[in-house]
Design a protein around this motif. Sequence first.
Motif, mmCIF file in Angstrom:
data_model
loop_
_atom_site.group_PDB
_atom_site.id
_atom_site.type_symbol
_atom_site.label_atom_id
_atom_site.label_comp_id
_atom_site.label_asym_id
_atom_site.label_seq_id
_atom_site.Cartn_x
_atom_site.Cartn_y
_atom_site.Cartn_z
ATOM 1 N N ASP A 63 0.861 -1.171 0.000
ATOM 2 C CA ASP A 63 0.000 0.000 0.000
ATOM 3 C C ASP A 63 0.907 1.233 0.000
ATOM 4 O O ASP A 63 1.676 1.450 0.937
ATOM 5 N N PHE A 64 0.843 2.025 -1.051
ATOM 6 C CA PHE A 64 1.720 3.189 -1.189
ATOM 7 C C PHE A 64 1.047 4.487 -0.718
ATOM 8 O O PHE A 64 1.562 5.575 -0.960
ATOM 9 N N ALA A 65 -0.097 4.359 -0.037
ATOM 10 C CA ALA A 65 -0.848 5.556 0.347
ATOM 11 C C ALA A 65 -0.269 6.238 1.577
ATOM 12 O O ALA A 65 -0.507 7.426 1.804
ATOM 13 N N GLY A 66 0.486 5.513 2.395
ATOM 14 C CA GLY A 66 1.013 6.072 3.628
ATOM 15 C C GLY A 66 2.323 6.819 3.444
ATOM 16 O O GLY A 66 2.812 7.014 2.328
ATOM 17 N N LYS A 67 2.906 7.243 4.566
ATOM 18 C CA LYS A 67 4.165 7.985 4.538
ATOM 19 C C LYS A 67 5.317 7.098 4.070
ATOM 20 O O LYS A 67 6.241 7.547 3.400
ATOM 21 N N ARG A 68 5.267 5.817 4.441
ATOM 22 C CA ARG A 68 6.299 4.875 4.002
ATOM 23 C C ARG A 68 5.923 4.380 2.601
ATOM 24 O O ARG A 68 5.284 3.352 2.436
ATOM 25 N N ASN A 69 6.335 5.123 1.604
ATOM 26 C CA ASN A 69 5.951 4.773 0.232
ATOM 27 C C ASN A 69 7.115 4.928 -0.754
ATOM 28 O O ASN A 69 6.918 4.995 -1.964
ATOM 29 N N LYS A 70 8.315 4.969 -0.217
ATOM 30 C CA LYS A 70 9.503 5.235 -1.031
ATOM 31 C C LYS A 70 10.089 3.928 -1.566
ATOM 32 O O LYS A 70 10.217 2.949 -0.829
ATOM 33 N N VAL A 71 10.421 3.934 -2.847
ATOM 34 C CA VAL A 71 11.052 2.784 -3.515
ATOM 35 C C VAL A 71 12.445 3.225 -3.951
ATOM 36 O O VAL A 71 12.592 4.164 -4.724
ATOM 37 N N VAL A 72 13.465 2.552 -3.434
ATOM 38 C CA VAL A 72 14.850 2.960 -3.687
ATOM 39 C C VAL A 72 15.559 1.913 -4.536
ATOM 40 O O VAL A 72 15.586 0.733 -4.184
ATOM 41 N N TYR A 73 16.085 2.346 -5.666
ATOM 42 C CA TYR A 73 16.949 1.471 -6.468
ATOM 43 C C TYR A 73 17.938 2.346 -7.221
ATOM 44 O O TYR A 73 17.886 3.579 -7.129
ATOM 45 N N SER A 74 18.849 1.722 -7.962
ATOM 46 C CA SER A 74 19.889 2.500 -8.639
ATOM 47 C C SER A 74 19.638 2.567 -10.142
ATOM 48 O O SER A 74 18.859 1.784 -10.696
ATOM 49 N N ASP A 75 20.329 3.496 -10.790
ATOM 50 C CA ASP A 75 20.210 3.605 -12.241
ATOM 51 C C ASP A 75 20.941 2.482 -12.966
ATOM 52 O O ASP A 75 20.916 2.416 -14.189
ATOM 53 N N ALA A 76 21.584 1.584 -12.201
ATOM 54 C CA ALA A 76 22.246 0.427 -12.805
ATOM 55 C C ALA A 76 21.340 -0.803 -12.825
ATOM 56 O O ALA A 76 21.743 -1.864 -13.310
ATOM 57 N N ASN A 77 20.106 -0.674 -12.314
ATOM 58 C CA ASN A 77 19.147 -1.776 -12.375
ATOM 59 C C ASN A 77 18.831 -2.133 -13.823
ATOM 60 O O ASN A 77 18.908 -1.285 -14.722
ATOM 61 N N PHE A 78 18.408 -3.373 -14.040
ATOM 62 C CA PHE A 78 17.930 -3.746 -15.369
ATOM 63 C C PHE A 78 16.628 -2.991 -15.635
ATOM 64 O O PHE A 78 15.756 -2.903 -14.752
ATOM 65 N N PRO A 79 16.464 -2.412 -16.826
ATOM 66 C CA PRO A 79 15.319 -1.529 -17.085
ATOM 67 C C PRO A 79 13.955 -2.131 -16.783
ATOM 68 O O PRO A 79 13.055 -1.411 -16.338
ATOM 69 N N THR A 80 13.752 -3.418 -17.036
ATOM 70 C CA THR A 80 12.408 -3.987 -16.820
ATOM 71 C C THR A 80 11.942 -3.780 -15.394
ATOM 72 O O THR A 80 10.763 -3.538 -15.135
ATOM 73 N N ASN A 81 12.889 -3.839 -14.438
ATOM 74 C CA ASN A 81 12.522 -3.634 -13.038
ATOM 75 C C ASN A 81 12.123 -2.184 -12.781
ATOM 76 O O ASN A 81 11.200 -1.907 -12.014
ATOM 77 N N MET A 82 12.813 -1.268 -13.433
ATOM 78 C CA MET A 82 12.438 0.144 -13.298
ATOM 79 C C MET A 82 11.020 0.377 -13.831
ATOM 80 O O MET A 82 10.218 1.101 -13.216
ATOM 81 N N TYR A 83 10.723 -0.230 -14.981
ATOM 82 C CA TYR A 83 9.415 -0.027 -15.598
ATOM 83 C C TYR A 83 8.295 -0.467 -14.655
ATOM 84 O O TYR A 83 7.256 0.199 -14.541
ATOM 85 N N VAL A 84 8.515 -1.596 -13.988
ATOM 86 C CA VAL A 84 7.493 -2.111 -13.071
ATOM 87 C C VAL A 84 7.238 -1.127 -11.944
ATOM 88 O O VAL A 84 6.084 -0.758 -11.651
ATOM 89 N N TRP A 85 8.307 -0.664 -11.297
ATOM 90 C CA TRP A 85 8.126 0.205 -10.125
ATOM 91 C C TRP A 85 7.668 1.595 -10.521
ATOM 92 O O TRP A 85 6.921 2.244 -9.762
ATOM 93 N N GLU A 86 8.095 2.065 -11.684
ATOM 94 C CA GLU A 86 7.575 3.349 -12.176
ATOM 95 C C GLU A 86 6.055 3.277 -12.341
ATOM 96 O O GLU A 86 5.339 4.258 -12.143
ATOM 97 N N GLY A 87 5.555 2.109 -12.711
ATOM 98 C CA GLY A 87 4.122 1.937 -12.884
ATOM 99 C C GLY A 87 3.344 2.098 -11.599
ATOM 100 O O GLY A 87 2.147 2.436 -11.626
#
Length: 628
Positions: free
Chosen positions: A327-351
Motif C-alpha cells: 500500500d503506497f498511500a502512507g508515509k512509508r511509500n519510497k522505492v529505492v533502487y539504482s540507475d544500474a538496475n535492469f530496465p524492466t525492473n524500473m518499468y514495473v516500479w515506475e508503474g
Amino acid sequence: MAPKKLDEEGAAILRQILERQVYRQLMAANIRGHGLKFVPDPGRKQLLVRDLHDGLETLEDARDLYRELGGDDLETAVRPRMEKIPYPQSRLELAICLVVCDLAEHVAMESYQDCSIEAFANIARRTLEHGRVATEAAVNLFELFCADATQLPHAQQMFSRWFSIAVRSLGRPGSPGDQRAVALGLRSRGCGESISEVHRAARTVHQGVQPEAARRRADGPRDPQAQEVMTKPIDPHAWRPRFPISEKSTYLVNHSLGAMPKAVHAKLEAFATQWETRGVRSWAEGWWTAPLDVGNLLGKLMNAPENSVVMHQNVSVIQSIVGSAFDFAGKRNKVVYSDANFPTNMYVWEGFKRFGARISVVKSEGMEVPTERMIAAIDEETLIVPISHVCFKTSYLQDAKAICARAREVGALVLLDTYQSLGTVPVDVRDLGVDMVCGGSVKWLCGGPGAGYLYVRPDLQDQLNPRVTGWAAHAAPFAFEQGEQRYAHGIARFLHGSPAVASLVQASAGYEAVLEAGVHAIRDHSLKLTGTLEQDLVDRGFVINSPADPARRGGTLTVGLNDDEDGPAFVKALEAREILVDHRPEAGIRVSPHFYTLPEELSVFAETLSELRESRKWQDYVSMTASY
C-alpha cells in the motif's frame, strides 16, 4: 630547475600526478589518524603514528615542486577528493584500507622512481624507503584480524570497496594524459599496468587470509556431500560433453543465455511422454506442484529453507506481484533502487507511481553504485529496495549484506535481483538477511527461458497479499470459490495462474548441473579465467569497464571500445568466427566464461578481438544488427 625541461602540457600532467600522490598520502595519513582508536595495543599504535609521520615527510617537497610547475596550493587542489573518502568504522576495515592504500602507493611510487624529473624521482624513492615497511605492517595487521573466521563475511566486501577507492587514485588507464606521461618519462608504466599490479598484489593478500576451512565456516552449515562437491575444482573438459554447443562454438555469452544442458532433451521427452500417455492425470502427477517442487530444487543454490521459493515465468511478472502486495498511500511509500538496475525492473516500479509510490534513483559512479550512497538513500520512509545483486552492464557486485542491514534498521524490505549472480556468485539468503530474492534461469543457471524464481523470507510470507494473483494462489483452488481471494498459506500465496510446466522441467536440468559443479567451485574457476583474460586484454590496449577488483564483480567482463568502433559490428564479426558474446550501449562487449569454458578459448577470443581492432575488419559487419 628540472621542471623547466617540461613544456606546458608536460607540467600539467606532472601536476596531476602530484595531486594524486598527495591525495594518496593525505588519505593514508587520515586513515591512520582516525584508526588509532581501533588499535588498543600500544606497540601497534606507535607503529601507526610512526607510519603517519613518515608518510608526510615528503609533503613539503611535493608542495615546492607543484608550485615550480605553475600550480597554486596543492592541498586545496586535492581537498574536494578528500571530502568524499569514508573513514574506517572498525578494526577490520582499518586493516583492509591500510593494506590496499599502501599497496596502491607502493606500486605507484615504483613507477615514478626513475622519473625524468629528478625532484619527483627523489620523492618517489624516499616514499618507497619507508613504504615497504608500512605495507608489510598493514598486511600483518590484516592477517591478524582475519584469522578469526567471524570476521570473514564482511572482509570481502570491505576489501573490494577500498580497493576501488585506492586504484581510482592511480589515474585513468589509456587516457591521453596516461600515455603522454609514459612518453615523457614521468613514469615507467601506464595506469592500466599499475592497476593490474595492485590487483595481483591485493589478490595475493586477500586469498592468503581466506583458507578453505575458514571460508566454509563463514558460509554456515551445509549438507556434507554438497560441501564436498562444492569445493572440488572445476574440470571444464569433464563438463563440455554435457553442453553440446561448447563443442562447436566458443560460448562466452552465459550472462545472456547459458548453454543448454544435454539433459534437457531427456527431461522434455519425459514431459511429452507423460502428457501423451497420462493426459489430464498429469496435473496430479507433478504438474500442479511443479512451481513449488522446482522451487525447492533451486532453493538449494541459495541456501533457502524448504518451501520458501516459488517459480514464475520471469522477473517482470515477479516484481509486479511483489509490488502489488504493498500500500503506497502512507508515509512509508519510497522505492529505492539504482540507475544500474535492469530496465524492466524500473518499468514495473515506475508503474506503481500512479498508486502513490515515490521513486528514489541512486546514481551510479562510473562502473559502480557506491554502497554508502545507496545506504544513505534508505530511510524511515522507504518501503522497499528492489536492487540488482550484480549490475547487468558492468558486472558490479553490490554489497547486498550491508544494504539489507541498513534496510532492516529502518524497517524497509529488500528485493534482491540475483539474475546476474546466482549460478556464478555464491548467494546465501540466510547470511545476507535478505527479505526477497528474484531472478531467472536464462543465464548462469543454464535453465533456458520461462523459469523465474521468487524467494520470500518464511516469516514474511503470510504478511503479504499480492493483488496480482490467481487461482493457483488460493487456499482451495479446486473449490472454485467466488468473490475475493482467500490466500494459500506460505509461499504458494505468491502464485497466480496455471504453471508453465515444460519450462520448469527444462530448467531443472540446469539447476542440477550447477548444484553438481558447486557454485563456490564455479566462482573460483570464473575468477581464474576472468583474471587472466583481463590482464591479456589490458596488455593488448583494451579498457575493462568492469570493476578491477574481482571481488567487486560478477562473472562477466565488459570490454570497452573506442568511440569510432561499433559494438554490434564486433559482435557479428566474432559470431562469424564462432565466438559468441554480446554488446550493451555505454558499456561495451560483455564476455562471460562458465564452468565448461577452457582457458585457451579466452586466449583465442582476446587474439581475435585484437585482430579485428587492428585490421578493422569489424567494419564489414556494420550493416548487420545483433538480436541478443
